[in-house]
Design a protein around this motif. Structure first.
Motif, short mmCIF file in Angstrom:
data_model
loop_
_atom_site.label_atom_id
_atom_site.label_comp_id
_atom_site.label_asym_id
_atom_site.label_seq_id
_atom_site.Cartn_x
_atom_site.Cartn_y
_atom_site.Cartn_z
N ALA A 1 -0.38 -9.58 -17.66
CA ALA A 1 0.87 -8.82 -17.73
C ALA A 1 1.65 -9.22 -18.97
CB ALA A 1 1.70 -9.07 -16.47
N LEU A 2 0.96 -9.30 -20.11
CA LEU A 2 1.60 -9.74 -21.34
C LEU A 2 2.42 -8.64 -22.02
CD1 LEU A 2 -1.12 -12.07 -22.90
CD2 LEU A 2 0.99 -12.71 -21.72
N GLY A 3 2.36 -7.45 -21.50
CA GLY A 3 3.27 -6.40 -21.96
C GLY A 3 2.98 -5.90 -23.36
N SER A 4 4.06 -5.57 -24.06
CA SER A 4 3.92 -4.96 -25.38
C SER A 4 5.09 -5.37 -26.27
CB SER A 4 3.88 -3.43 -25.26
OG SER A 4 5.11 -2.96 -24.72
N GLY A 5 4.95 -5.06 -27.54
CA GLY A 5 6.03 -5.26 -28.51
C GLY A 5 6.24 -3.97 -29.27
N TRP A 6 7.03 -4.05 -30.31
CA TRP A 6 7.32 -2.82 -31.06
C TRP A 6 6.10 -2.40 -31.86
CZ3 TRP A 6 9.78 -2.64 -36.43
CH2 TRP A 6 9.45 -3.78 -37.18
N LYS B 1 -3.57 11.88 -15.98
CA LYS B 1 -2.88 11.52 -17.21
C LYS B 1 -2.59 10.03 -17.20
CE LYS B 1 0.67 13.99 -18.34
NZ LYS B 1 1.92 14.77 -18.23
N PRO B 2 -2.72 9.34 -18.34
CA PRO B 2 -2.41 7.92 -18.38
C PRO B 2 -0.94 7.68 -18.06
CG PRO B 2 -3.64 8.58 -20.34
CD PRO B 2 -3.23 9.84 -19.63
N LEU B 3 -0.67 6.66 -17.27
CA LEU B 3 0.71 6.29 -17.00
C LEU B 3 1.36 5.79 -18.29
CD1 LEU B 3 0.19 4.34 -13.65
CD2 LEU B 3 1.09 6.66 -13.92
N ARG B 4 2.58 6.21 -18.53
CA ARG B 4 3.23 5.80 -19.77
C ARG B 4 3.73 4.36 -19.67
NH1 ARG B 4 8.92 6.40 -18.89
NH2 ARG B 4 9.38 7.90 -17.23
N MET B 5 3.93 3.75 -20.83
CA MET B 5 4.47 2.40 -20.88
C MET B 5 5.93 2.44 -20.45
SD MET B 5 2.94 0.86 -24.44
CE MET B 5 1.19 0.61 -24.71
N SER B 6 6.23 1.89 -19.30
CA SER B 6 7.60 1.95 -18.79
C SER B 6 7.72 1.05 -17.57
CB SER B 6 7.96 3.38 -18.39
OG SER B 6 7.17 3.81 -17.30
N CYS B 7 8.96 0.70 -17.26
CA CYS B 7 9.24 -0.04 -16.03
C CYS B 7 8.92 0.84 -14.81
CB CYS B 7 10.70 -0.47 -16.01
SG CYS B 7 11.16 -1.56 -14.65
N ALA B 8 9.12 2.14 -14.96
CA ALA B 8 8.84 3.06 -13.86
C ALA B 8 7.38 3.05 -13.48
CB ALA B 8 9.28 4.49 -14.26
N SER B 9 6.50 2.83 -14.44
CA SER B 9 5.07 2.72 -14.14
C SER B 9 4.69 1.30 -13.74
CB SER B 9 4.24 3.11 -15.37
OG SER B 9 4.58 4.38 -15.86
N GLY B 10 5.26 0.32 -14.44
CA GLY B 10 4.85 -1.06 -14.27
C GLY B 10 5.17 -1.65 -12.91
N THR B 11 6.33 -1.32 -12.36
CA THR B 11 6.73 -1.90 -11.08
C THR B 11 5.77 -1.50 -9.95
OG1 THR B 11 9.05 -2.12 -11.72
CG2 THR B 11 8.56 -2.02 -9.37
N PRO B 12 5.51 -0.21 -9.73
CA PRO B 12 4.55 0.13 -8.67
C PRO B 12 3.14 -0.35 -8.98
CG PRO B 12 5.20 2.10 -9.88
CD PRO B 12 6.11 1.00 -10.32
N ALA B 13 2.79 -0.46 -10.26
CA ALA B 13 1.47 -0.99 -10.61
C ALA B 13 1.35 -2.46 -10.21
CB ALA B 13 1.22 -0.83 -12.11
N ALA B 14 2.44 -3.21 -10.37
CA ALA B 14 2.44 -4.62 -9.97
C ALA B 14 2.30 -4.74 -8.46
CB ALA B 14 3.72 -5.30 -10.45
N TRP B 15 3.00 -3.89 -7.71
CA TRP B 15 2.84 -3.88 -6.24
C TRP B 15 1.38 -3.59 -5.88
CZ3 TRP B 15 7.34 0.14 -5.45
CH2 TRP B 15 8.57 -0.49 -5.68
N GLN B 16 0.83 -2.58 -6.55
CA GLN B 16 -0.54 -2.16 -6.25
C GLN B 16 -1.54 -3.29 -6.50
OE1 GLN B 16 -1.00 0.84 -4.92
NE2 GLN B 16 -2.48 2.08 -6.04
N ALA B 17 -1.39 -3.96 -7.65
CA ALA B 17 -2.31 -5.04 -8.00
C ALA B 17 -2.19 -6.20 -7.02
CB ALA B 17 -2.03 -5.53 -9.42
N ALA B 18 -0.96 -6.61 -6.72
CA ALA B 18 -0.76 -7.74 -5.80
C ALA B 18 -1.34 -7.44 -4.42
CB ALA B 18 0.72 -8.08 -5.71
N ASP B 19 -1.08 -6.24 -3.92
CA ASP B 19 -1.58 -5.88 -2.60
C ASP B 19 -3.10 -5.76 -2.59
OD1 ASP B 19 1.03 -5.88 -1.81
OD2 ASP B 19 1.21 -3.70 -1.57
N ALA B 20 -3.68 -5.29 -3.70
CA ALA B 20 -5.14 -5.18 -3.79
C ALA B 20 -5.79 -6.56 -3.84
CB ALA B 20 -5.53 -4.36 -5.02
N ILE B 21 -5.20 -7.46 -4.60
CA ILE B 21 -5.73 -8.83 -4.67
C ILE B 21 -5.69 -9.47 -3.29
CG2 ILE B 21 -5.33 -11.15 -5.58
CD1 ILE B 21 -4.26 -9.76 -8.14
N ALA B 22 -4.53 -9.35 -2.62
CA ALA B 22 -4.38 -9.94 -1.29
C ALA B 22 -5.37 -9.32 -0.31
CB ALA B 22 -2.95 -9.76 -0.80
#
Length: 409
Positions: A118-123, A297-318
């Motif tokens: 989850a190293l994110g992005s820069g400009w 369509k690819p999810l765009r770089m945004s908090c709106a995409s990232g937050t549910p993606a983090a939920w999805q990943a954590a729940d999938a790992i568990a």
């Protein structure tokens, strides 16, 4: 032996994933390590506010994760070996950490069984000449603080130009114009202003720009940045004592240097559970991941995409560790929340695949709505301990084997 989960990056997605995993799994079963270069959580969606002189509430990671069982490591990630399942990090001097001579910080490896990237992005300077030398960015806290210092030194009447008319550019230019009405503030847009919005949204955006006195250069592709001006594709020169560059994001280059399957831009290709399609022990969330959303369509770089993606990943790992049911909720969009200074806002409602519909919320109530969204996102990250707990024990390979019953012949 504990299952070792290493989460790289404590932005919105990394911090959410770590906190959610801590509430899904028992401490005696897993060891969760969260690696971040800074000691604090950074509200990236507020960097335009920081740049204009506003002070943001400090959010120390140590306080956020106290009592969760998540081990914090302040370090920079310098390499990943996905075949050996190791991450190379360089420790960063923290307020309570050991002192090291500059240039001699200890580098060592962390081993993992599951990695969350989850190293994110820069400009993204888009390769435009002069950008890295002369433009400011607000994709990071250091960048926003440098811009803050530069703006504070500007005399009245000096020109400031924001390049890029996406969400970041629109929020930055309106924030600057509202905070410094004495400056000559302008926006350079490659296309038309707000051309991705509904007619109602576009009208409101133009109305606010007019009220704030922002000059808009539409259909002006910037091809060069100099110390005191911009040059566009048609040869137009735009004066700029300060240039703010907001033309998109570029991901951290570390993933591209690994054996992970990545796109041409270095984003990790993942499936619907945010799991790497090439290395099943690696998950990627946020801007670093290429995940497909509605309409393929690819999810765009945004908090709106990232937050549910983090939920999805954590729940999938568990789920995979405990033998539970994998999450199946698709990630979709509902609206785009845009601040236009502190007193105005725009909430553009969208389809599941992020296309504008006719409905839009504008004005002061929209500003309050956006502020509530930002506060809610930060609160959710900062209070992982309050997430409802549905813990299950990790199922070991030997446990799975012992529970398998073979019918007699």
């Amino acid at each position: 032996m504990q299952h070792r989960i290493v989460v790289l990056g404590a932005g919105y997605t990394g911090a959410i994933a770590a906190g959610r995993l801590a509430r899904r799994l028992y401490r005696e079963d897993v060891a969760i390590t969260l690696v971040n270069a800074e000691p604090d959580f950074v509200e990236r969606v507020r960097m335009h506010q920081l740049a204009t002189g506003q002070d943001l509430e400090p959010r120390p990671l140590a306080e956020m994760f106290a009592g969760t069982g998540v081990a914090l490591k302040q370090a920079k990630v310098t390499g990943i070996d996905v075949d050996r399942r190791t991450v190379t990090v360089t420790d960063v001097n923290g307020p309570d950490g050991p002192e090291h001579e500059p240039g001699h910080e200890p580098e060592h490896e962390l081993e993992y069984d599951t990695l969350v990237y989850a190293l994110g992005s820069g400009w993204n300077d888009q390769g435009v000449p002069g950008t890295t030398e002369h433009a400011h960015e607000i994709a990071s806290r250091p960048g926003a603080l440098r811009l803050r210092e530069r703006l504070a030194r500007l005399d009245a009447g000096q020109p400031v130009v924001v390049v890029g008319a996406g969400l970041t550019g629109v929020e930055a230019v309106t924030e600057i114009a509202e905070a410094r009405p004495d400056l000559d503030v302008a926006l350079a847009a490659r296309a038309g202003l707000g051309d991705w919005l509904s007619p109602k949204g576009t009208r409101h955006l133009r109305k606010v720009f007019g009220r704030l006195g922002i000059t808009v250069h539409e259909h002006a592709a910037v091809t060069g940045v100099e110390a005191d001006r911009l040059v566009t594709a048609d040869g137009t020169s735009i004066p700029a004592a300060v240039t703010v560059w907001t033309t998109g994001f570029a991901v951290h280059p570390i993933a591209a240097a690994t054996a992970l399957e990545v796109t041409g831009t270095g984003r990790i290709v993942v499936d619907g559970t945010m799991r790497s399609v090439s290395h099943p022990d690696v998950y990627a969330v946020g801007d670093a991941a290429l995940a497909m959303g509605p309409g393929d369509k690819p999810l765009r770089m945004s908090c709106a995409s990232g937050t549910p993606a983090a939920w999805q990943a954590a729940d999938a790992i568990a789920a995979r560790l405990t033998g539970g049911k994998l999450p199946s909720m698709p990630i979709r969009y509902f609206n785009q929340c845009i601040s236009l200074g502190r007193r105005e806002g725009l909430i553009q409602y969208v389809t599941a695949d992020d296309r504008a519909v006719r409905a839009a919320l504008t004005g002061r109530f929209a500003a309050l709505y956006k502020e509530l969204i930002c506060k809610g996102a930060a609160w959710g990250v900062a209070h992982p301990v309050f997430l409802p707990s549905r813990r299950r024990h990790v199922v070991r390979d030997q446990d799975r084997a012992a529970s398998t019953v073979t019918s007699p012949a």
